[in-house]
Design an enzyme around this catalytic site. Structure first.
Site, PDB file in Angstrom:
ATOM      1  N   GLU A  56       0.863  -1.189   0.000  1.00 31.23           N
ATOM      2  CA  GLU A  56       0.000   0.000   0.000  1.00 31.23           C
ATOM      3  C   GLU A  56       0.893   1.231   0.000  1.00 31.23           C
ATOM      4  OE1 GLU A  56      -3.381   2.146   2.836  1.00 31.23           O
ATOM      5  OE2 GLU A  56      -2.769   0.076   3.269  1.00 31.23           O
ATOM      6  N   ASP A  67      -5.364   9.548   9.109  1.00 28.56           N
ATOM      7  CA  ASP A  67      -4.008   9.169   9.494  1.00 28.56           C
ATOM      8  C   ASP A  67      -3.613   9.717  10.856  1.00 28.56           C
ATOM      9  OD1 ASP A  67      -3.609   7.845   7.082  1.00 28.56           O
ATOM     10  OD2 ASP A  67      -2.969   9.664   6.064  1.00 28.56           O
TER      11      ASP A  67
END
Length: 263
Positions: A56, A67
């Site tokens: 990824e 995030d």
């Protein structure tokens, strides 16, 4: 050398082959351009050679809502070096064949819009991108990219949260291609100390309704976490810990994480 056709079929075949061999899937996450673009392809190659099932690749973005601090900092380091989505696509167009593992872009929708949806999908296909994770594009709005994405034959991987209703879990699982990304904690990415034992029932349900492999992600940071979560799931995605270990140049510890998926 045999020509590889990248895209969602390549991703699906790779993941299914891993499962059919009785193994678990391990997908490391890296931030493209963290450490400079010169290190991007060598990092992908090292992860590929270490046994990553797929990789990824995060795209640096100024407002990464899903995030945690580690990945945000990695994105800022890449942005400070001037790394952009066009740079990442251009280098992969040139160097993609050096990496055997499928490559999945993790990006927010804004960079795709800025690039132009149709052009992005065309260029992502040319760059050998096999799948997309877009955390701020809910299921109900996937039509915004659907036609161009399908024409490019790129998988769209859906995230499913612990808080989702069973009805919604079923809808998300039915729509996901490649694999279903099951978030193991409530909140943003980042290493955790432990996971709730009730995850076993959660994953059992997801696997019963998902036509694609179910992978655990968010907060996984130790070989013991990998071993625990692969008991319930088809594999794991590891992000923040991989970012830290790459930054600290501790690649042997990354190998131990990958190895733990099959212990």
């Amino acid at each position: 050398m045999q020509t590889v056709t990248y895209g969602k079929d390549y991703l699906r075949a790779t993941l299914n082959e891993t499962i059919n061999e009785g193994k678990k899937i391990f997908i490391p996450y890296i931030m493209a351009g963290d450490g400079g673009l010169n290190s991007f392809i060598p990092t992908l190659q090292k992860l590929d050679e270490a046994g990553a099932t797929a990789i990824e690749v995060g795209i640096p973005f100024s407002d990464p809502v899903a995030d945690g601090p580690t990945i945000q900092e990695a994105g800022k380091r890449a942005q400070d070096l001037g790394v952009t989505l066009p740079h990442i696509i251009d280098i992969l167009k040139e160097e993609r064949t050096k990496i055997q593992s499928p490559i999945i872009f993790m990006t927010y929708i804004n960079p795709i819009y800025k690039y132009g949806v149709d052009q992005f999908m065309l260029d992502a296909k040319d760059a050998g991108i096999d799948g997309l994770i877009i955390p701020d594009l809910p299921l109900e709005q996937t039509s915004l990219i659907e036609k161009a994405r399908q024409q490019a034959n790129i998988a769209q991987i859906q995230l499913v949260s612990l808080a989702s209703s069973k009805e919604r879990m079923e809808k998300i699982a039915a729509a996901s291609e490649g694999f279903l990304y099951a978030v193991t904690v409530n909140g943003i990415t980042g290493a955790r100390q432990s996971f709730d034992d009730s995850l076993s029932d959660h994953f059992q349900y997801l696997k019963s309704v998902s036509p694609v492999p179910v992978l655990a992600g968010f907060g996984i940071s130790t070989p013991d976490h990998v071993k625990q979560l692969t008991q319930y799931s088809d594999g794991v995605v590891v992000g923040s810990k991989i970012i830290n270990l790459l930054y600290e140049k501790k690649f042997e510890e990354i190998k131990q994480l990958i190895k733990a998926a099959d212990q």
